[in-house]
Design an enzyme around this catalytic site. Structure first.
Site, PDB file in Angstrom:
ATOM      1  N   THR A 190     -11.754   6.856  10.190  1.00  0.00           N
ATOM      2  CA  THR A 190     -11.914   6.357  11.567  1.00  0.00           C
ATOM      3  C   THR A 190     -11.356   7.353  12.586  1.00  0.00           C
ATOM      4  OG1 THR A 190      -9.894   5.092  11.248  1.00  0.00           O
ATOM      5  CG2 THR A 190     -11.957   3.904  11.008  1.00  0.00           C
ATOM      6  N   ARG A 238       2.985  -0.992  10.627  1.00  0.00           N
ATOM      7  CA  ARG A 238       4.093  -1.029  11.577  1.00  0.00           C
ATOM      8  C   ARG A 238       4.439  -2.392  12.171  1.00  0.00           C
ATOM      9  NH1 ARG A 238       1.622   4.127  14.403  1.00  0.00           N
ATOM     10  NH2 ARG A 238      -0.176   3.077  13.476  1.00  0.00           N
ATOM     11  N   ASP A 242     -12.446  15.197  -5.096  1.00  0.00           N
ATOM     12  CA  ASP A 242     -12.337  16.438  -5.869  1.00  0.00           C
ATOM     13  C   ASP A 242     -13.559  16.515  -6.782  1.00  0.00           C
ATOM     14  OD1 ASP A 242     -11.166  18.728  -7.227  1.00  0.00           O
ATOM     15  OD2 ASP A 242      -9.206  17.982  -6.562  1.00  0.00           O
ATOM     16  N   LYS A 293      -6.879   8.274  -1.790  1.00  0.00           N
ATOM     17  CA  LYS A 293      -8.211   8.753  -1.351  1.00  0.00           C
ATOM     18  C   LYS A 293      -8.628  10.006  -2.116  1.00  0.00           C
ATOM     19  CE  LYS A 293      -7.592   7.055   3.409  1.00  0.00           C
ATOM     20  NZ  LYS A 293      -6.103   6.926   3.513  1.00  0.00           N
ATOM     21  N   ASP A 311      -3.183   4.294  -2.297  1.00  0.00           N
ATOM     22  CA  ASP A 311      -4.104   4.826  -1.272  1.00  0.00           C
ATOM     23  C   ASP A 311      -4.009   6.342  -1.242  1.00  0.00           C
ATOM     24  OD1 ASP A 311      -5.651   5.200   1.017  1.00  0.00           O
ATOM     25  OD2 ASP A 311      -4.028   4.657   2.387  1.00  0.00           O
ATOM     26  N   LYS A 315       0.862  -1.196   0.000  1.00  0.00           N
ATOM     27  CA  LYS A 315       0.000   0.000   0.000  1.00  0.00           C
ATOM     28  C   LYS A 315       0.891   1.237   0.000  1.00  0.00           C
ATOM     29  CE  LYS A 315      -2.214   1.896   3.633  1.00  0.00           C
ATOM     30  NZ  LYS A 315      -2.259   3.360   3.660  1.00  0.00           N
TER      31      LYS A 315
HETATM   32  O1  C5P Z   1       0.996   0.808  10.882  1.00  0.00           O
HETATM   33  P1  C5P Z   1      -0.444   0.466  10.765  1.00  0.00           P
HETATM   34  O2  C5P Z   1      -0.716  -1.014  10.643  1.00  0.00           O
HETATM   35  O3  C5P Z   1      -1.296   1.119  11.833  1.00  0.00           O
HETATM   36  O4  C5P Z   1      -0.836   1.114   9.377  1.00  0.00           O
HETATM   37  C1  C5P Z   1      -2.153   1.101   8.898  1.00  0.00           C
HETATM   38  C2  C5P Z   1      -2.230   1.829   7.604  1.00  0.00           C
HETATM   39  O5  C5P Z   1      -3.603   1.959   7.244  1.00  0.00           O
HETATM   40  C3  C5P Z   1      -1.669   3.251   7.626  1.00  0.00           C
HETATM   41  O6  C5P Z   1      -1.179   3.520   6.308  1.00  0.00           O
HETATM   42  C4  C5P Z   1      -2.881   4.096   7.916  1.00  0.00           C
HETATM   43  O7  C5P Z   1      -2.779   5.392   7.414  1.00  0.00           O
HETATM   44  C5  C5P Z   1      -3.974   3.316   7.181  1.00  0.00           C
HETATM   45  N1  C5P Z   1      -5.330   3.519   7.690  1.00  0.00           N
HETATM   46  C6  C5P Z   1      -5.685   3.275   9.005  1.00  0.00           C
HETATM   47  N2  C5P Z   1      -6.974   3.465   9.418  1.00  0.00           N
HETATM   48  C7  C5P Z   1      -7.880   3.899   8.543  1.00  0.00           C
HETATM   49  C8  C5P Z   1      -7.555   4.122   7.218  1.00  0.00           C
HETATM   50  C9  C5P Z   1      -6.237   3.930   6.817  1.00  0.00           C
HETATM   51  O8  C5P Z   1      -4.876   2.860   9.813  1.00  0.00           O
HETATM   52  N3  C5P Z   1      -9.120   4.042   8.944  1.00  0.00           N
END
Ligand code: C5P
Length: 233
Positions: A123, A214, A69, A66, A64, A37
């Protein structure tokens, strides 16, 4: 005929703007086990070449960005994303019906088309945040309202929390895409995610692909963690 490219069960979120780090991670992960992603941070810093690096290594790419526009701009942006041969693209459902329809026109369903999905309510937005921008009635009602629009515009699915995955997969029906972040293997740090599920719980709840950042990218051995996660599914 399939309506979009096949989707991996795991997309690893490459949230880095450092080219060397991105290349290192791409080298450590197995493209037969995951997609990548690429979000606003990496794309803004590194441009479309980051998509090419991932594609060259054989990874399906979730772009990603999003999009949100006017319809014409989103149509052109979706065409540009399709031309980058990514596997998954997203837009904001709150851009409205005409914007969603323009995105769908740009990415016609077919076996080579990227999946086209929408974000309903971020979220990070709570009811009070929504009220402040003029959305009364709360997040849950807004998610429902926007999901209805997304279905009517013929998109392939949504990005949502694993807690909404069951409701969303019923709403969109068989074959739809329900892509969920906020996933944490048992025992790993939650970071700033609040309501997490394990990878297998999220799939059981109705998710079709998981976004995990992460826990994999911050590990000593990202490739090993990814293998363990895939083995747990
Ligand atoms: O590191 P982690 O597993 O938290 O990363 C989750 C990824 O998903 C990040 O790129 C974050 O921006 C994205 N994301 C999220 N929650 C959302 C939408 C996107 O954590 N509601």
């Amino acid at each position: 005929m399939s309506a979009h490219r096949p989707q991996p069960r795991v997309y690893v979120a490459l949230d880095s703007a450092r080219p060397q780090r991105v290349r290192e991670l791409l080298g450590e992960l197995d493209p037969s086990l995951c997609g990548i992603k690429i979000g606003k941070e990496a794309f803004t810093a590194l441009g479309p070449s980051v998509v090419e690096w991932a594609r060259e290594r054989g990874f399906p790419v979730f772009l990603d960005l999003k999009f949100h526009d006017i319809p014409n701009t989103v149509r052109q942006a979706c065409r540009a994303a399709r031309d980058l041969e990514v596997s998954l693209v997203n837009v904001h459902a709150s851009g409205g019906r005409r914007m969603l329809e323009a995105a769908r026109e740009a990415i016609e369903p077919g076996p080579e088309a990227p999946g086209l999905i929408a974000v309903t309510v971020l979220t990070s937005m709570e009811d009070a945040d929504l009220a402040e921008v003029g959305v009364s009635g709360g997040a849950a009602a807004q998610v429902e309202r926007l999901a209805g629009l997304v279905v009517e515009a013929g998109l392939d699915g949504v990005v949502c929390s694993a807690h909404e995955a069951g409701a969303m997969s019923r709403r969109f029906g068989a074959g739809s895409l329900v892509v969920t972040p906020g996933v944490r293997p048992a025992g790993s740090a939650r970071d700033d995610q609040r309501r997490v599920m394990t990878p297998s719980e999220a799939l059981a709840a109705g998710a079709t692909s998981l976004v995990i950042g992460r826990p994999i990218t911050g590990a000593q051995s990202p490739g090993r963690v990814l293998e363990d996660i895939v083995a747990s599914l």
